[in-house]
Design an enzyme around this catalytic site. Structure first.
Site, PDB file in Angstrom:
ATOM      1  N   HIS A  53      88.190 -83.308  36.722  1.00  0.00           N
ATOM      2  CA  HIS A  53      87.741 -84.483  38.128  1.00  0.00           C
ATOM      3  C   HIS A  53      86.701 -83.246  39.200  1.00  0.00           C
ATOM      4  CE1 HIS A  53      89.002 -86.399  41.562  1.00  0.00           C
ATOM      5  NE2 HIS A  53      89.724 -87.392  41.294  1.00  0.00           N
ATOM      6  N   GLU A  98      83.549 -92.093  38.276  1.00  0.00           N
ATOM      7  CA  GLU A  98      84.811 -92.057  39.527  1.00  0.00           C
ATOM      8  C   GLU A  98      83.190 -91.543  40.355  1.00  0.00           C
ATOM      9  OE1 GLU A  98      89.037 -91.559  40.196  1.00  0.00           O
ATOM     10  OE2 GLU A  98      87.714 -89.904  39.738  1.00  0.00           O
TER      11      GLU A  98
HETATM   12  P1  13P Z   1      90.604 -92.848  46.013  1.00  0.00           P
HETATM   13  O1  13P Z   1      91.252 -93.574  45.539  1.00  0.00           O
HETATM   14  O2  13P Z   1      91.655 -92.037  47.717  1.00  0.00           O
HETATM   15  O3  13P Z   1      88.881 -93.254  46.633  1.00  0.00           O
HETATM   16  O4  13P Z   1      90.347 -91.505  44.898  1.00  0.00           O
HETATM   17  C1  13P Z   1      89.728 -91.929  43.726  1.00  0.00           C
HETATM   18  C2  13P Z   1      90.233 -90.303  42.615  1.00  0.00           C
HETATM   19  O5  13P Z   1      89.589 -90.067  42.875  1.00  0.00           O
HETATM   20  C3  13P Z   1      91.128 -91.087  42.281  1.00  0.00           C
HETATM   21  O6  13P Z   1      91.057 -89.928  40.571  1.00  0.00           O
END
Ligand code: 13P
Length: 253
Positions: free
Chosen positions: A96, A168
């Site tokens: 992550h 992401e």
């Molecule tokens: P948010 O949905 O708060 O933007 O976070 C996304 C995330 O990092 C999921 O792993």
């Protein structure tokens, strides 16, 4: 049978253990996945065991936010695949951006963690994404391709293995503004091409899920699912309330 749509609730470090249990109880009560959906809660390590006692016998699945690559020994502060399996986890977030940023997790560490998950029957969710600066410099595709390529270096998949790749964009996380669907689909197609370089079309189709994460909510989820390349979402903020998460799942189709 078609692949299920995956919904991951990444609770990050947002809840105390007793709050995580309360939220899990409310979710078990209220959220009923359809046959074509799978919902997985990702509490912090300290809450895993408690949440398992609540969600363990429900239709909701359990996963972890991180893993270490050794099975046991002198590795202060880490958790092993054996522990995560014993606590009932089926999947694990790997790489992550918050771990890459704050804990200096490298692509090599991500690669070891992916291999460890697969060796122990856990589904790794490999997170990739560019920062705002990298994007401004026109490096987005290069960055995400490189992260994925390194994460999967030497990773062979048997027919029992399951994998997920989550795009992401770092600058969209927690911003309240998700990436535009066209951009998400384009980037997932780029990542899919890379997967097809390494695995057969059947393996990519049946064993690997492509996800998006970054400010997903009930208002934008239907648009994001407007192209079949997206097969699930990784949800942070909107998974911290049972109503918001339930609405998001309901609004997804
Ligand atoms: P948010 O949905 O708060 O933007 O976070 C996304 C995330 O990092 C999921 O792993």
């Amino acid at each position: 049978m078609a692949k299920k749509k995956l919904f991951f609730a990444n609770w990050k470090m947002s809840l105390l253990p007793n709050q995580a249990v309360e939220l899990a109880e409310a979710m078990v009560d209220k959220i009923k996945p359809r046959a074509d959906q799978a919902i997985c809660l990702l509490p912090s390590f300290s809450a895993l065991s408690l949440v398992q006692t609540v969600a363990g016998k429900s239709q909701l699945q359990l996963g972890a936010q991180d893993i270490f690559w050794q099975e046991h020994g002198a590795y202060t502060g880490e958790e092993s695949a054996l522990t995560l399996r014993e606590l009932g986890c089926s999947s694990v977030l790997v790489g992550h951006s918050e771990r890459r940023q704050y804990c200096h997790e490298t692509d090599e560490m991500v690669n070891k963690k992916v291999k460890t998950c697969l060796e122990h029957g856990l589904q790794p969710i490999i997170c990739v994404g560019e920062t705002f600066e990298e994007r401004k410099d026109g490096q987005k595709d290069f960055i995400v391709m490189q992260q994925l390529e390194k994460a999967l270096s030497g990773v062979k998949l048997t027919k029992f293995d399951r994998l997920a790749v989550a795009y992401e964009p770092v600058w969209e996380i927690g911003s309240g503004q998700a990436a535009l669907p066209d951009e998400v689909w384009y980037t997932l197609q780029v990542l899919k091409q890379l997967l097809l370089n390494q695995y057969s079309p059947e393996v990519v189709r049946d064993q690997i899920w492509l996800l998006y994460g970054g400010s997903v909510d009930a208002d934008n989820i239907l648009g994001l699912f407007g192209h079949p390349v997206l097969e699930g979402v990784l949800v942070g903020g909107s998974s911290l309330s049972v109503d918001n998460f339930n609405q998001l799942i309901q609004a997804s189709s």
